[in-house]
Design an enzyme around this catalytic site. Structure first.
Site, PDB file in Angstrom:
ATOM      1  N   TRP A  98      -3.299  -4.453   6.583  1.00 36.77           N
ATOM      2  CA  TRP A  98      -3.609  -3.149   5.983  1.00 36.77           C
ATOM      3  C   TRP A  98      -3.386  -2.047   7.024  1.00 36.77           C
ATOM      4  O   TRP A  98      -4.316  -1.390   7.483  1.00 36.77           O
ATOM      5  CB  TRP A  98      -5.048  -3.121   5.489  1.00 36.77           C
ATOM      6  CG  TRP A  98      -5.230  -3.719   4.126  1.00 36.77           C
ATOM      7  CD1 TRP A  98      -5.548  -5.006   3.821  1.00 36.77           C
ATOM      8  CD2 TRP A  98      -5.117  -3.034   2.877  1.00 36.77           C
ATOM      9  NE1 TRP A  98      -5.623  -5.177   2.464  1.00 36.77           N
ATOM     10  CE2 TRP A  98      -5.370  -3.980   1.865  1.00 36.77           C
ATOM     11  CE3 TRP A  98      -4.817  -1.706   2.518  1.00 36.77           C
ATOM     12  CZ2 TRP A  98      -5.340  -3.649   0.509  1.00 36.77           C
ATOM     13  CZ3 TRP A  98      -4.793  -1.378   1.168  1.00 36.77           C
ATOM     14  CH2 TRP A  98      -5.045  -2.336   0.170  1.00 36.77           C
ATOM     15  N   ASP A 153       0.591  -7.897 -10.817  1.00 35.31           N
ATOM     16  CA  ASP A 153      -0.165  -6.648 -10.727  1.00 35.31           C
ATOM     17  C   ASP A 153      -0.091  -6.077  -9.316  1.00 35.31           C
ATOM     18  O   ASP A 153      -0.424  -6.758  -8.342  1.00 35.31           O
ATOM     19  CB  ASP A 153      -1.626  -6.917 -11.094  1.00 35.31           C
ATOM     20  CG  ASP A 153      -2.518  -5.710 -10.875  1.00 35.31           C
ATOM     21  OD1 ASP A 153      -2.457  -4.793 -11.702  1.00 35.31           O
ATOM     22  OD2 ASP A 153      -3.273  -5.690  -9.874  1.00 35.31           O
ATOM     23  N   TYR A 201      -1.516  -0.914  -1.978  1.00 35.15           N
ATOM     24  CA  TYR A 201      -1.747  -2.253  -1.450  1.00 35.15           C
ATOM     25  C   TYR A 201      -0.926  -2.485  -0.187  1.00 35.15           C
ATOM     26  O   TYR A 201       0.301  -2.409  -0.206  1.00 35.15           O
ATOM     27  CB  TYR A 201      -1.422  -3.318  -2.487  1.00 35.15           C
ATOM     28  CG  TYR A 201      -2.393  -3.395  -3.643  1.00 35.15           C
ATOM     29  CD1 TYR A 201      -3.636  -2.751  -3.611  1.00 35.15           C
ATOM     30  CD2 TYR A 201      -2.084  -4.106  -4.797  1.00 35.15           C
ATOM     31  CE1 TYR A 201      -4.526  -2.822  -4.672  1.00 35.15           C
ATOM     32  CE2 TYR A 201      -2.969  -4.188  -5.867  1.00 35.15           C
ATOM     33  CZ  TYR A 201      -4.184  -3.539  -5.800  1.00 35.15           C
ATOM     34  OH  TYR A 201      -5.057  -3.619  -6.860  1.00 35.15           O
ATOM     35  N   ARG A 209      -8.076   4.994 -10.480  1.00 37.99           N
ATOM     36  CA  ARG A 209      -9.473   5.432 -10.482  1.00 37.99           C
ATOM     37  C   ARG A 209      -9.560   6.795 -11.151  1.00 37.99           C
ATOM     38  O   ARG A 209      -8.610   7.581 -11.094  1.00 37.99           O
ATOM     39  CB  ARG A 209     -10.022   5.545  -9.058  1.00 37.99           C
ATOM     40  CG  ARG A 209     -10.247   4.236  -8.333  1.00 37.99           C
ATOM     41  CD  ARG A 209     -11.594   3.648  -8.646  1.00 37.99           C
ATOM     42  NE  ARG A 209     -11.841   2.391  -7.946  1.00 37.99           N
ATOM     43  CZ  ARG A 209     -12.936   1.657  -8.117  1.00 37.99           C
ATOM     44  NH1 ARG A 209     -13.883   2.058  -8.948  1.00 37.99           N
ATOM     45  NH2 ARG A 209     -13.087   0.518  -7.468  1.00 37.99           N
ATOM     46  N   SER A 262      -7.610   1.979 -15.012  1.00 37.22           N
ATOM     47  CA  SER A 262      -8.379   1.005 -14.253  1.00 37.22           C
ATOM     48  C   SER A 262      -9.696   1.646 -13.863  1.00 37.22           C
ATOM     49  O   SER A 262      -9.725   2.826 -13.491  1.00 37.22           O
ATOM     50  CB  SER A 262      -7.586   0.571 -13.016  1.00 37.22           C
ATOM     51  OG  SER A 262      -8.286  -0.373 -12.245  1.00 37.22           O
ATOM     52  N   ASN A 263     -10.780   0.889 -13.993  1.00 35.34           N
ATOM     53  CA  ASN A 263     -12.098   1.377 -13.588  1.00 35.34           C
ATOM     54  C   ASN A 263     -12.520   2.628 -14.351  1.00 35.34           C
ATOM     55  O   ASN A 263     -13.122   3.536 -13.781  1.00 35.34           O
ATOM     56  CB  ASN A 263     -12.118   1.649 -12.074  1.00 35.34           C
ATOM     57  CG  ASN A 263     -11.669   0.447 -11.272  1.00 35.34           C
ATOM     58  OD1 ASN A 263     -12.285  -0.608 -11.324  1.00 35.34           O
ATOM     59  ND2 ASN A 263     -10.575   0.598 -10.529  1.00 35.34           N
ATOM     60  N   GLN A 284      -8.390  -2.002 -16.699  1.00 34.23           N
ATOM     61  CA  GLN A 284      -8.652  -3.065 -15.728  1.00 34.23           C
ATOM     62  C   GLN A 284      -9.986  -2.783 -15.041  1.00 34.23           C
ATOM     63  O   GLN A 284     -10.172  -1.735 -14.424  1.00 34.23           O
ATOM     64  CB  GLN A 284      -7.523  -3.150 -14.697  1.00 34.23           C
ATOM     65  CG  GLN A 284      -7.624  -4.358 -13.791  1.00 34.23           C
ATOM     66  CD  GLN A 284      -6.460  -4.464 -12.816  1.00 34.23           C
ATOM     67  OE1 GLN A 284      -6.667  -4.356 -11.606  1.00 34.23           O
ATOM     68  NE2 GLN A 284      -5.253  -4.675 -13.316  1.00 34.23           N
ATOM     69  N   ARG A 324      -4.056 -22.644  -4.698  1.00 35.15           N
ATOM     70  CA  ARG A 324      -5.110 -22.073  -5.548  1.00 35.15           C
ATOM     71  C   ARG A 324      -4.508 -21.404  -6.781  1.00 35.15           C
ATOM     72  O   ARG A 324      -5.114 -21.409  -7.853  1.00 35.15           O
ATOM     73  CB  ARG A 324      -5.933 -21.073  -4.741  1.00 35.15           C
ATOM     74  CG  ARG A 324      -7.266 -20.757  -5.386  1.00 35.15           C
ATOM     75  CD  ARG A 324      -8.324 -20.401  -4.362  1.00 35.15           C
ATOM     76  NE  ARG A 324      -9.594 -20.198  -5.028  1.00 35.15           N
ATOM     77  CZ  ARG A 324     -10.215 -19.005  -5.124  1.00 35.15           C
ATOM     78  NH1 ARG A 324      -9.679 -17.933  -4.587  1.00 35.15           N
ATOM     79  NH2 ARG A 324     -11.373 -18.911  -5.736  1.00 35.15           N
TER      80      ARG A 324
END
Length: 316
Positions: free
Chosen positions: A21, A50, A55, A127, A156-157, A178, A284
């Site tokens: 990040w 997504d 990101y 947001r 989203s949110n 989302q 996973r």
């Protein structure tokens, strides 16, 4: 065709792709890791991916674009969605939300360049921005749609009133919302049963949001659906361990994985929730295969048992 019918049953969240990040460049190994995650998803029946412009400071989209460039024909086999509206802190400028129309258009153009594609199948507004003018937002979204740059739009949110306010200015139907939803994050569900109880005020989730989505054909997507593995290998509390034991028991009985049971719990809800799994570990990802390809095999009683065990108390 409704929004539900055009939305993936299970999506791979790509926040973990692209390295650190920070603003450092991604490495060839990061592209290889992205390719391995994408291949594992496709092998498991997952074709929805997504993203968000923030990101890994854009590197998640960039390495995904590198994989698309390596793999002719892959873009036609998948659906791509991304999000915009969050601006990370930069020097003296604090982190903030920015849903000005011109910013939305610019951020979509930048995402398309990083992803090396000519369109997004869906754009989500990441947001709520309290300063946003819904008419300005709607004009930007409709312009992106007319140009063929984005096929569908969602949020989203956001709560039901926030969606309704935007929809009043938007000629295109909102297709998705989302939200964080899981066996751990249950406030979206608890709100339904805590009405007319003293605990209702402490719940905090905006009542009516799920019902609004059901009524208007807005697909619900769940971020954080595996709850960081609390119920499939990494419990952190006594409630986690009890729930993980029940999850493991059901997985054994139904010849599937604990990850699938956790995801089936969300998918069993009438809103037909589409989980967005955040892992980039190929093993996973493959453990979620049954959630992408089969109808949830949880009875009414099993679904409630999971809920009550996770909440650690009987229903009111």
């Amino acid at each position: 065709m409704t929004a539900h019918e055009t939305t993936d049953r299970l999506l791979l969240g790509c926040m973990g792709l692209g390295g650190g990040w920070d603003a450092s460049p991604y490495a060839p190994a990061d592209i290889d890791a992205a390719e391995a995650a994408i291949e594992a998803a496709l092998e498991s029946g997952i074709t929805g991916f997504d993203h968000a412009d923030i990101y890994r400071h854009g590197k998640a989209e960039a390495v995904f674009g590198e994989v698309l460039d390596r793999s002719p024909g892959l873009r036609e086999r998948i659906t791509l969605q991304s999000k915009c509206g969050i601006r990370l802190a930069d020097g003296d400028r604090p982190g903030m939300y920015d849903l000005r129309g011109a910013t939305i258009v610019r951020k979509v153009e930048e995402s398309l360049a990083r992803l090396r594609t000519d369109h997004l199948d869906m754009l989500l507004l990441h947001r709520p921005d309290p300063l946003a003018d819904p008419a300005d937002v709607a004009a930007a979204l409709e312009s992106l749609h007319r140009q063929g740059l984005v096929r569908r739009f969602g949020v989203s949110n956001m709560s039901a009133p926030q969606m309704a306010r935007l929809q009043a200015h938007l000629g295109l139907p909102l297709a998705a919302d989302q939200l964080e939803m899981s066996l751990l994050r249950r406030d979206w569900l608890e709100g339904d049963v805590l009405v007319n109880t003293p605990a209702s005020a402490a719940n905090g989730f905006p009542t009516g949001t799920v019902e609004h989505c059901l009524t208007h054909g807005i697909a619900l997507q769940a971020w954080g659906p595996l709850a960081q593995g609390r119920y499939s290998g990494r419990p952190r509390s006594e409630e986690d361990r009890a729930t993980a034991a029940l999850v493991a028991e059901l997985a054994k009985a139904k010849d599937t994985t604990p990850e699938t049971i956790v995801l089936w719990w969300l998918q069993r809800h009438p809103a037909r929730i589409a989980p967005v799994i955040g892992t980039t570990n190929p093993a996973r990802i493959r453990a979620c295969r049954d959630a992408a390809t089969t109808t949830p095999e949880l009875t009414h009683e099993e679904w409630y048992s999971l809920w009550i065990t996770a909440r650690g108390a009987a229903l009111p």
